[in-house]
Structure formats: C-alpha cells, structure tokens
Enzyme design. Structure first.
Site, PDB file in Angstrom:
ATOM      1  N   THR A 125       1.030  -1.285   0.062  1.00  0.00           N
ATOM      2  CA  THR A 125      -0.064  -0.004   0.205  1.00  0.00           C
ATOM      3  C   THR A 125       0.879   1.341   0.015  1.00  0.00           C
ATOM      4  O   THR A 125       1.729   1.323   0.824  1.00  0.00           O
ATOM      5  CB  THR A 125      -0.831  -0.035   1.342  1.00  0.00           C
ATOM      6  OG1 THR A 125      -1.577  -1.536   1.447  1.00  0.00           O
ATOM      7  CG2 THR A 125      -2.007   1.307   1.132  1.00  0.00           C
ATOM      8  N   CYS A 142      -2.537  -1.252   8.867  1.00  0.00           N
ATOM      9  CA  CYS A 142      -3.012  -0.667   7.653  1.00  0.00           C
ATOM     10  C   CYS A 142      -3.807   0.787   8.017  1.00  0.00           C
ATOM     11  O   CYS A 142      -3.792   1.695   7.474  1.00  0.00           O
ATOM     12  CB  CYS A 142      -3.951  -1.585   6.968  1.00  0.00           C
ATOM     13  SG  CYS A 142      -3.180  -2.919   6.270  1.00  0.00           S
TER      14      CYS A 142
HETATM   15  N1  LIG Z   1      -1.536  -6.958   6.730  1.00  0.00           N
HETATM   16  C1  LIG Z   1      -2.513  -6.609   6.228  1.00  0.00           C
HETATM   17  O1  LIG Z   1      -3.586  -7.135   6.335  1.00  0.00           O
HETATM   18  C2  LIG Z   1      -2.445  -5.793   4.632  1.00  0.00           C
HETATM   19  C3  LIG Z   1      -3.500  -6.049   3.905  1.00  0.00           C
HETATM   20  C4  LIG Z   1      -3.638  -5.329   2.793  1.00  0.00           C
HETATM   21  C5  LIG Z   1      -2.198  -4.739   2.396  1.00  0.00           C
HETATM   22  N2  LIG Z   1      -1.277  -4.643   3.230  1.00  0.00           N
HETATM   23  C6  LIG Z   1      -0.201  -4.141   2.596  1.00  0.00           C
HETATM   24  O2  LIG Z   1       0.608  -5.160   2.114  1.00  0.00           O
HETATM   25  C7  LIG Z   1       2.082  -4.766   2.452  1.00  0.00           C
HETATM   26  C8  LIG Z   1       2.868  -6.060   3.150  1.00  0.00           C
HETATM   27  O3  LIG Z   1       2.050  -6.146   4.496  1.00  0.00           O
HETATM   28  P1  LIG Z   1       2.243  -7.394   5.304  1.00  0.00           P
HETATM   29  O4  LIG Z   1       1.261  -7.121   6.456  1.00  0.00           O
HETATM   30  O5  LIG Z   1       2.240  -8.652   4.524  1.00  0.00           O
HETATM   31  O6  LIG Z   1       3.783  -6.842   6.055  1.00  0.00           O
HETATM   32  P2  LIG Z   1       4.825  -8.135   6.827  1.00  0.00           P
HETATM   33  O7  LIG Z   1       5.599  -7.352   7.771  1.00  0.00           O
HETATM   34  O8  LIG Z   1       3.652  -9.057   7.432  1.00  0.00           O
HETATM   35  O9  LIG Z   1       5.647  -8.803   5.853  1.00  0.00           O
HETATM   36  C9  LIG Z   1       6.403  -8.312   5.056  1.00  0.00           C
HETATM   37  C10 LIG Z   1       7.744  -9.301   4.815  1.00  0.00           C
HETATM   38  O10 LIG Z   1       8.458  -8.306   3.986  1.00  0.00           O
HETATM   39  C11 LIG Z   1       9.875  -9.031   4.435  1.00  0.00           C
HETATM   40  N3  LIG Z   1      10.819  -7.891   3.828  1.00  0.00           N
HETATM   41  C12 LIG Z   1      10.936  -6.522   4.435  1.00  0.00           C
HETATM   42  N4  LIG Z   1      11.987  -5.898   3.415  1.00  0.00           N
HETATM   43  C13 LIG Z   1      12.236  -6.918   2.551  1.00  0.00           C
HETATM   44  C14 LIG Z   1      13.242  -6.741   1.273  1.00  0.00           C
HETATM   45  N5  LIG Z   1      13.896  -5.724   1.134  1.00  0.00           N
HETATM   46  N6  LIG Z   1      13.353  -7.709   0.752  1.00  0.00           N
HETATM   47  C15 LIG Z   1      12.358  -8.811   0.985  1.00  0.00           C
HETATM   48  N7  LIG Z   1      11.545  -9.019   1.688  1.00  0.00           N
HETATM   49  C16 LIG Z   1      11.464  -8.093   2.523  1.00  0.00           C
HETATM   50  C17 LIG Z   1       9.785  -8.835   5.640  1.00  0.00           C
HETATM   51  O11 LIG Z   1      10.777  -9.691   6.384  1.00  0.00           O
HETATM   52  C18 LIG Z   1       8.332  -9.690   6.034  1.00  0.00           C
HETATM   53  O12 LIG Z   1       8.547 -10.975   6.203  1.00  0.00           O
HETATM   54  C19 LIG Z   1       2.123  -3.409   3.172  1.00  0.00           C
HETATM   55  O13 LIG Z   1       2.171  -2.503   2.281  1.00  0.00           O
HETATM   56  C20 LIG Z   1       0.854  -3.311   3.802  1.00  0.00           C
HETATM   57  O14 LIG Z   1       0.152  -2.122   3.918  1.00  0.00           O
HETATM   58  C21 LIG Z   1      -1.269  -5.244   4.342  1.00  0.00           C
END
Ligand SMILES: NC(=O)c1ccc[n+]([C@@H]2O[C@H](COP(=O)([O-])OP(=O)(O)OC[C@H]3O[C@@H](n4cnc5c(N)ncnc54)[C@H](O)[C@@H]3O)[C@@H](O)[C@H]2O)c1
Length: 423
Positions: free
Chosen positions: A118, A258
């Site tokens: 996002t 979020c």
């Molecule tokens: N969690 C939710 O409910 C949700 C819903 C919709 C959208 N989003 C969006 O999706 C995105 C991800 O959210 P999430 O909740 O999955 O995050 P998260 O923290 O659960 O997972 C992100 C992963 O990315 C990894 N990471 C970080 N930097 C990295 C890099 N440079 N290379 C490779 N891996 C890397 C981390 O180690 C982690 O495992 C965000 O932008 C969030 O706003 C999240």
C-alpha cells in the site's frame, strides 16, 4: 512459461505465494532468515496459512529462500514488503526501495514487476521504477514493465481469503495491464477489476483504508460526545442503523499495519503538493487519542468506585491490534497501558494469541505468561481491549473471581454483559 517470485513473505505475500503455487512455478523470497527457515519447515507464525497449506506449497514445487541467486530466472516479480511510517508519521519507503534494488540486480528483458504494497499514488512509477532502472541499467516500458495490484486481505479473516476478494489490477502499458489482469484472474476466484492506470490503482487502495479511518473517527467522536451525555453510543448506533444508508461502525482503537498507517501516506503526498488534508488528519488525531481517553475513563471510574489508584492492579485483556489474530503491529492497546502507567498503577497484560518468544524480541511491553483467570491475583479494574473468542466466553463470575472488591470492568469491544463502562 511464467515463473513468479514473491518478494516479502508476510501476511500478504505468503497467502499469495501459496495461491500462485497451485498453478505456477513460484519462488518465495524474504530477507528474514528465521521466517524462511520456519516456512521451509512448514510453519507460518502469522497463522494465515495452516501447516498443511505451507507444506502444500512446498509440494507444489515452491521454494522459500533468502538468496537472490534463486530468483534470477523468474520473469514476474511481485513485491509485498511492508510500507510503515516513521516516528513523524512520514512514509518509510526503505523496504520498497531495497526490494526494488534486489529485483534490479536480476531484472531481464520483458520481465514484469508488480507492486502490491500500500502506497500513495506515484510511488511505483516515481520511486520504485527509478531504482529498477538505475540498478538494472534497463529502460522502463521498453525493456521491462510494471504493474500495481493492491491487496485487500484482512488478517485473521478465514472467510475473505486472498482468492475470494476481488482484486484491482493495473499495468504500465495497456498491453501489460492485460497481462497483469490475466495473471491474477487465473487465481482470484472473485475476479479482477482492471484500473485505468497504476496511479488510479494505488489511489484506490489508499482511499479504501482512509475512508474507513475517517468513518471510524466520526463514530469515535460521537462516542466521546455521547459519553459526556451519559448516552450509550452502541444503543444510538443500533437505532440509527435502522436507516438503510447509515454506515454501521463501532467506536474503538484503530491500530494495525493498515488503517492507522495508510492515511498518512496520502496526507504526506497531499501536503507535499501543497494541500492540507484537515479532515483526514483530524480523523487520525481523534483515533490516536482513544487509548488515552479509555485510560483516563478507567481511572475516573476507579475513583468513583472508591478504589485507590497508586499501586492498584489493572488487568488488560488482549493486546493484538484485532481479535483472533497474533498481529501486534501498531497496536493501540499499548496507548492505554502507557497512559495508565503514568498514574503509577500496575498493569498486567494477558493475550493468549501472542507468541511470547516473538513478543520478547519485538515488543517492549511485557506480557503475562499465565492465564490470570487460573491464578490468585485480584484486580482493581479489568479492561477488555480485544474481542478474542476466549474473552467473549467469559462470564460475570469469571470477572468477579479475579476482582478486588466490586468489579470495575471497562469494555471497549462491546463483549461484556454488564460492564461498568463500555465505549
Ligand atoms: N497485513 C494486512 O492485512 C495487509 C492488507 C492489505 C495490504 N497490506 C499491505 O501489504 C504490504 C505488506 O504487508 P504485510 O502485512 O504482509 O507485511 P509483513 O510485515 O507481514 O511482511 C512483509 C515481509 O517483507 C519482508 N521484507 C522486508 N523488506 C524486504 C526486502 N527488502 N526484501 C524482501 N523481503 C523483505 C519482511 O521480512 C516480511 O516478512 C504493506 O504495504 C501493507 O500495507 C497489508
């Protein structure tokens, strides 16, 4: 032949990787080695996937890796890394920039990079693409292409899982938009919506969460007003919701990765462009103030019930940012705890959903290791902060058994039968 690499295997990336692994060759890449080790052994600590599902992805040929060598021969890269804010509520684009640099090193002619994180409108083309071009030495929309497809999952929700939620797609050219849309269409049962541009798709996601934040802020503000009038906000909402177009929301804390974060991405960009988004920032301020309000309310009720404040014992039930989910990120329950601590009270936090080993490494607040309902300690006040199913089951007697004198129960989730106060 498509070979997909998912970059960032968290709440969003892992279920997506699993869904793609049923139809495509998939590589799951993450920089977090313990996370990769756990996934390789079939365990997902976010509890989004069961052990069976993680093992199914492995059986489907998916590999979990921290090595960029393993992602070299992919031709579609999907980025699902975090998009947090810093201590001044400004977007921290470091994970997006770093992951773009990782991809830039392995990018080949005609590859497609799709971002799911996002962001504010413009991040894909104005922040990520320059990194891809710089590191790869290739030219955008000539040598490689991009897409943006926001994720809409709701952690802990076993009904609205990734393939069951309609997905917005977009591409950097009209042809690539179709390729991206077809790719998601092949796994998303609920279907797709092809947005007219990457910026439109980016904006659509950020306003979904901003709208929710502003609507909740309105209900929170109403709750504060009705509290001064001694009117039960939940009763008012029930009555108002009998009108067909009333949006039925509950007052409460707005935490998590979020809703409490994404609006700042939009306000940051708006302010950079010279527009002051007063409504959105005002909503953020109201929602951010709820923890302090609940703590103050608790103290006032305790005083009213002739309870001493200093060195009193308060139990907080639940600390994750939402029910039946282990996610502690940006939980606002800690605002209640921090404010209570200012009054010199002892606060115990109990949450059966939190993995205590994980909590010790990442979380600054100490959690109870035992169930307070199975111990002898008595509490001057109990705050029901999260509607975990374990807490919904609790009875008046359960609360009475662990209360010092008359029970003072603060219910911020509307799950206690006769609370002393509910939000
Ligand atoms: N969690 C939710 O409910 C949700 C819903 C919709 C959208 N989003 C969006 O999706 C995105 C991800 O959210 P999430 O909740 O999955 O995050 P998260 O923290 O659960 O997972 C992100 C992963 O990315 C990894 N990471 C970080 N930097 C990295 C890099 N440079 N290379 C490779 N891996 C890397 C981390 O180690 C982690 O495992 C965000 O932008 C969030 O706003 C999240």
């Amino acid at each position: 032949m498509k070979k997909i690499c998912i970059i960032g295997l968290g709440y969003v990336g892992l279920p997506l990787a699993h869904a793609f692994s049923k139809k495509y060759q998939v590589v799951g890449f993450d920089i977090n080695k313990p996370r990769i080790d756990e996934l390789s052994s079939g365990f997902d600590r976010t509890l989004e996937l069961t052990a069976e599902e993680v093992n199914e992805s492995i059986k489907n040929g998916m590999i979990y890796t921290t090595s960029s060598d393993d992602i070299k021969d992919c031709n579609i890269y999907i980025v699902t890394v975090p998009t947090p804010i810093d201590s001044s509520n400004r977007p921290d684009l470091t994970p997006l920039i770093k992951s773009s640099q990782t991809i830039g090193k392995v990018l080949k002619k005609d590859d497609i990079v799709i971002y799911e994180s996002t962001v504010y409108p413009g991040v894909t083309e104005e922040v990520c693409v320059p990194e891809l071009e710089k590191v790869s030495g290739m030219i955008f929309n000539k040598d490689f292409f991009c897409g943006y497809s926001p994720e809409r999952i709701n952690p802990g929700d076993k009904e609205h899982t990734v393939t069951k939620i309609l997905k917005i797609t977009s591409g950097s050219t009209a042809e690539i938009a179709i390729v991206v849309d077809d790719l998601y269409k092949s796994i998303i049962i609920a279907g797709t919506y092809k947005a007219s541009s990457i910026k439109v798709a980016e904006a659509a996601k950020v306003i979904e969460n901003t709208q929710r934040d502003v609507n909740i802020a309105l209900i929170n503000e109403l709750a504060l007003i009705f509290d001064t009038m001694n009117i039960d906000t939940n009763d008012v909402i029930e009555a108002a919701a009998t009108k067909w177009n009333f949006i039925k929301l509950k007052p409460g804390l707005v935490g998590g990765h979020c809703i409490g974060v994404d609006p700042y991405y939009l306000t940051f960009k708006a302010e950079e462009l010279g527009y002051k988004p007063n409504l959105i920032l005002g909503a953020r301020q109201i929602n951010n103030g709820m923890g302090k309000y609940i703590a103050e309310k608790t103290i006032k009720l305790m005083i009213k019930n002739n309870k001493k404040i200093k060195d009193s014992n308060i139990l907080v039930l639940g600390v994750t940012f939402k029910e039946d989910c282990p996610d502690l990120r940006n939980t606002k329950v800690t605002d209640i705890v921090d404010e209570l601590n200012e009054y010199g009270v002892n606060v115990d936090i109990y949450d059966p959903w939190v993995d205590l080993t994980e909590e010790r490494t990442h979380f600054t607040h100490k959690l109870m290791e035992t169930n307070p309902f199975e111990g002898n300690k008595k509490y001057d006040s109990i705050i029901v902060a999260v509607a975990h199913h374990q807490f919904i089951k609790l009875t008046q007697e359960d609360y009475r058994n662990i209360s010092e004198g008359n029970e003072t129960i603060i219910d911020i989730k509307g799950i206690v039968k006769n609370p002393s106060w509910r939000l």
